[in-house]
Design an enzyme around this catalytic site. Structure first.
Site, mmCIF file in Angstrom:
data_model
loop_
_atom_site.group_PDB
_atom_site.id
_atom_site.type_symbol
_atom_site.label_atom_id
_atom_site.label_comp_id
_atom_site.label_asym_id
_atom_site.label_seq_id
_atom_site.Cartn_x
_atom_site.Cartn_y
_atom_site.Cartn_z
ATOM 1 C CG HIS A 348 51.032 54.898 28.682
ATOM 2 N ND1 HIS A 348 50.914 55.931 27.775
ATOM 3 C CD2 HIS A 348 52.353 54.802 28.973
ATOM 4 C CE1 HIS A 348 52.110 56.445 27.545
ATOM 5 N NE2 HIS A 348 53.010 55.780 28.267
ATOM 6 C CD GLU A 349 53.742 52.640 31.582
ATOM 7 O OE1 GLU A 349 54.659 52.393 30.792
ATOM 8 O OE2 GLU A 349 53.520 53.788 32.018
ATOM 9 C CG HIS A 352 55.600 52.092 26.502
ATOM 10 N ND1 HIS A 352 56.181 52.912 25.550
ATOM 11 C CD2 HIS A 352 55.151 52.910 27.484
ATOM 12 C CE1 HIS A 352 56.077 54.173 25.960
ATOM 13 N NE2 HIS A 352 55.463 54.197 27.116
ATOM 14 C CD GLU A 371 56.960 57.414 27.055
ATOM 15 O OE1 GLU A 371 55.757 57.121 27.068
ATOM 16 O OE2 GLU A 371 57.809 56.823 27.746
ATOM 17 C CE1 TYR A 430 55.949 61.142 28.483
ATOM 18 C CE2 TYR A 430 54.267 59.456 28.513
ATOM 19 C CZ TYR A 430 55.483 59.927 28.931
ATOM 20 O OH TYR A 430 56.254 59.170 29.787
HETATM 21 ZN ZN LIG Z 1 55.097 55.768 28.315
#
Ligand SMILES: [Zn+2]
Length: 618
Positions: A348-349, A352, A371, A430
C-alpha cells in the site's frame, strides 16, 4: 459531416488540455542543517528556502506548516480527537495528557526575507508571515529561518519511543512552506489526515550521535564516512562521536527521516536503476522481513509495468512503528506484523509513490485520488502476488456499500479533515476511491482504464493533478463524455441500483424490462445465459456518454440503443424463447457498485444466497 465535426472537436480539446497539464506551480529549494540532541529529544535547525513564484500573482504573505505544534494539549488536533464521535484509537485523548517534556513543538527563533528580518506569527500549526517586500510573479526569493524543535512522544506518525521501540520517526518535522496554487494558499491547520506540499529539491545535513542508523527520503552523499549499511566499506565509529548525514532529494514535495540504534539495513535491487532499502529492528523480525522484501521488489516491478516507471533510484521501507504512512522515496510502517499484514502495508505505502509521491494531488481536498487509487492498485498487486485469493476489490466495494447503508456517507468532495466521522473519511477515501476507478473500468472498458492510468501518470507526474485533470485524460483516452460520472459519484452520495423488473414471453421472443431504482445512472451490461450453454451480453450505453465502450469480455455482445437517464425503465427484446433462458444477470463483472444486488438477476436470487460468479472476468 458527423465525422468531420468530431475531428474538429477532438482537435480543439487536445490543444486546451495540453495547455492545462502545463499549469504553473510554485517551486522550492530547501537547504537545512540540523543539530540533533538525542538525550533531550530536541534539535536546532537552520533552513534556507529559495522560493520561486511561478504564479501570475503578487504575494504579500507566505505561510509555513509547523506540524509538531499539533502534539500539545489543547491543539486543534487534540480537541478534534476528543470531540469526534469515533476517534482514532491511537490518538483519543493522549495528546491532552502530554507533559512539557513529552509535547512536540517547532519554535521559530529568526526569519529573514531576502536577508532582512520579517514579521511572523505562530498560530497553532501554521506560521503566518507578512512580507515587507512583495513577491512579484516570476521572481525568486530567499527565506532564512532558524528554529528550535522538540520531538513529541509518538502519538501519530511523528515522534519518539513508539510502542515498537523505534527511537525516532521524523515525519512533518521541519517548517514546511504551504502550497500556493491556482486556488490560492492552502494553509490548513494540522488535524491529522492528509498533506500537500510544494515541488522542489531538498539538501539536508543531519548531525546526531553515531550510534543511530538513519533512513531518509533522498540519496546519502557521504556513505563512506557514514557506513551503517550504506557503504561496502566497514566504517567504525567511536562511542560519543557525532556524525553528519548529508542527503539530497531532487524533485520531491517532502522529506522524512527515521533513526534507531537497532536498525538492520538490507538493500535489494529491483533492477539496475532502483535499489530498495529496508530498515527494521533485528530481534525477532528478521525472518518475516526477509520474506517480505522480495515481494516488495515484485510490487515495484508490477507497478512500473502497469502504471508507469518509478523514476527515483531509491526507495526505503522503514519500520516506524505506527501504522503506515507514505513519504517521497520512503515509507514508515508498523514492523511487528505477520507476513500477510506486513506485505499488505508495504505494498500500500509503496504504491503511494505513484499516487501521492509523483501524482501530487492536494490530498486534503481529494483524499480519494491518493488513498482510493492506491487501494485500487494495491488490490491489483495483491491479486498478482497471491493469485489464489479471491479478488480483493470485491471486499473494497462491499465496504463502500456498507457505509452507504450506515447512513454516514459524505461526498468525496469533502475536505479530508472535515468529514464528520473517521469512518466516513476512511471508507470514502480508501474504498469509494478504489470503487471509483474499478467502476470507471466498467464504463470506459478495462483497456482504456489501463492506458488512461499510464497517460495520467506520464502527463501529471511531478505535478498537482485535480479530478478534472483526470477526467479529461479519461475522456480523451476513451472518446466518451464522463462529466456525469464525476458529478454524481464524486460530488454527491447518490447511489446505483438497477433491477430486472420483468421477463416475459412475447411469441418466440422474450421481452426484458429493466428499472433504474437508484438516483445515479450507469451504462449496463446484461448477460443472458441460455440453457444450451451459450451466453450473450447486451450492452446499454448511457445516452449522455455520447458513445460506447469497446471491451471484449464476452463471446458475443449486442449493442442496444442508449438509455436516457431520466427514463425509469428500459425494455428490449431478444430473439429467443423464454424457455431457452437459464439466467439473466445485470453487471456480471460486478464492477458496478450496485447497492442492492438482489434485484440484479433472473430468476431472482433468494436473499442470503451467494452472488452469481462473474463470467469471464476476474
Ligand atoms: Zn494510504
Amino acid at each position: 459531416m458527423k465525422v468531420k465535426l468530431l475531428v474538429l472537436f477532438l482537435a480543439s480539446v487536445t490543444i486546451s488540455v495540453s495547455a492545462q497539464s502545463n499549469r504553473w506551480q510554485q517551486r522550492v529549494k530547501y537547504q537545512m542543517n540540523v543539530d540533533f540532541d538525542a538525550v533531550k529529544h530536541q534539535y536546532k535547525g537552520t533552513q534556507k528556502l529559495t522560493y520561486t513564484n511561478n504564479s501570475p500573482d503578487t504575494l504579500g504573505k507566505v505561510f509555513y506548516h509547523l506540524y509538531l505544534n499539533a502534539f500539545q494539549p489543547g491543539s486543534q488536533m487534540d480537541v478534534r480527537s476528543r470531540t469526534i464521535s469515533d476517534p482514532d484509537s491511537r490518538v483519543k485523548d493522549r495528546i491532552s495528557k502530554l507533559s512539557p517534556s513529552e509535547i512536540g513543538y517547532e519554535r521559530i527563533t529568526s526569519l529573514k526575507h531576502n536577508g532582512k528580518p520579517v514579521i511572523y506569527k505562530e498560530v497553532g500549526t501554521i506560521l503566518e508571515v507578512t512580507l515587507n517586500e512583495k513577491i512579484l510573479p516570476g521572481t525568486q526569493h530567499t527565506f532564512d529561518l532558524e528554529f528550535d524543535a522538540q520531538v513529541p512522544v509518538q502519538i501519530r506518525r511523528t515522534g519518539r519511543d513508539n510502542s515498537e521501540g523505534i527511537d525516532y520517526s521524523m515525519a512533518q518535522w521541519y517548517p514546511k512552506l504551504c502550497e500556493y496554487d491556482y486556488e490560492g494558499w492552502h494553509a490548513n491547520p494540522y488535524i491529522a489526515r492528509e498533506f500537500y506540499g510544494v515541488w522542489g529539491d531538498f539538501d539536508v545535513k543531519l548531525t546526531l550521535d553515531a550510534s543511530y542508523t538513519v533512513a531518509a527520503t533522498g540519496y546519502l552523499q557521504n556513505p563512506d564516512k557514514i557506513g551503517h549499511g550504506y557503504s561496502k566499506k566497514e566504517v567504525k565509529h567511536k562511542a560519543g562521536d557525532k556524525l553528519t548525514w548529508h542527503f539530497i532529494a531532487p524533485e520531491v514535495h517532502d522529506f522524512m527521516w527515521a533513526a534507531d540504534r537497532g536498525y538492520q539495513h538490507d538493500i535489494l535491487k529491483v533492477d539496475d536503476n532502483l535499489d530498495m532499502h529496508f530498515f527494521y529492528q533485528t530481534d525477532t523480525l528478521a525472518s518475516v522481513w526477509k520474506e517480505m522484501e522480495p515481494l516488495a521488489v515484485r510490487c515495484f516491478k508490477i507497478m512500473n509495468e502497469k502504471f508507469g516507471r518509478y523514476p527515483y533510484k531509491q526507495y526505503s521501507v522503514v519500520q516506524g512503528g505506527d501504522g503506515g504512512m507514505e513519504y517521497p522515496m520512503a515509507t514508515l510502517i508498523t514492523g511487528r506484523l505477520n507476513l500477510p499484514a506486513l506485505i499488505s502495508v508495504t505494498v500500500h505505502e509503496s504504491i503511494h509513490s505513484w499516487f501521492q509521491g509523483l501524482l501530487g494531488t492536494n490530498e486534503s481536498k481529494y483524499s480519494w485520488m491518493d488513498e482510493g487509487f492506491t487501494t485500487y492498485a494495491q488490490n491489483l498487486v495483491m491479486a498478482e502476488l497471491f493469485p489464489s485469493k479471491s479478488d480483493p476489490q470485491r471486499s473494497t466495494t462491499q465496504s463502500y456499500i456498507n457505509l452507504v447503508k450506515s447512513g454516514l456517507e459524505e461526498p468525496l468532495t469533502t475536505h479530508a479533515d472535515h468529514y464528520n466521522t473517521n469512518r466516513a473519511y476512511s471508507v470514502a477515501s480508501y474504498s469509494k476511491g478504489a470503487v471509483f476507478l474499478n467502476q470507471l473500468g466498467n464504463i470506459i472498458g478495462k483497456d482504456k482504464l489501463e492506458s488512461g492510468m499510464k497517460r495520467y501518470f506520464n502527463e501529471w507526474k511531478y505535478k498537482h493533478p485535480n479530478p478534472t485533470d483526470l477526467k479529461r485524460i479519461m475522456e480523451k483516452e476513451s472518446g466518451l463524455e464522463l462529466d456525469w460520472y464525476w458529478e454524481d459519484f464524486v460530488g454527491t452520495t447518490k447511489t446505483i441500483d438497477y433491477g430486472i423488473k420483468e421477463v416475459v414471453a412475447s411469441g418466440s421472443n422474450t421481452d426484458i424490462v429493466l428499472e433504474r431504482k437508484g438516483q445515479m445512472p450507469m451504462p449496463l451490461d446484461v448477460v443472458v445465459s441460455y440453457k444450451d450453454g451459450t451466453q450473450e451480453n447486451f450492452y446499454i450505453p448511457l445516452e449522455m456518454m455520447r458513445g460506447e465502450k469497446s471491451e471484449n469480455l464476452y463471446t458475443k455482445t449486442t449493442l442496444l440503443s442508449d438509455w436516457g437517464w431520466t427514463y425509469p425503465e428500459y425494455s428490449f427484446s431478444i430473439g429467443r424463447n423464454l424457455a431457452d433462458i437459464q439466467r439473466i444477470v445485470i453487471d456480471p463483472s460486478q464492477r458496478m457498485a450496485d447497492v442492492n444486488a438482489e434485484n440484479n438477476s433472473y430468476p431472482s436470487i433468494i436473499k442470503g444466497s451467494p452472488r452469481l460468479k462473474a463470467e469471464k472476468v476476474r
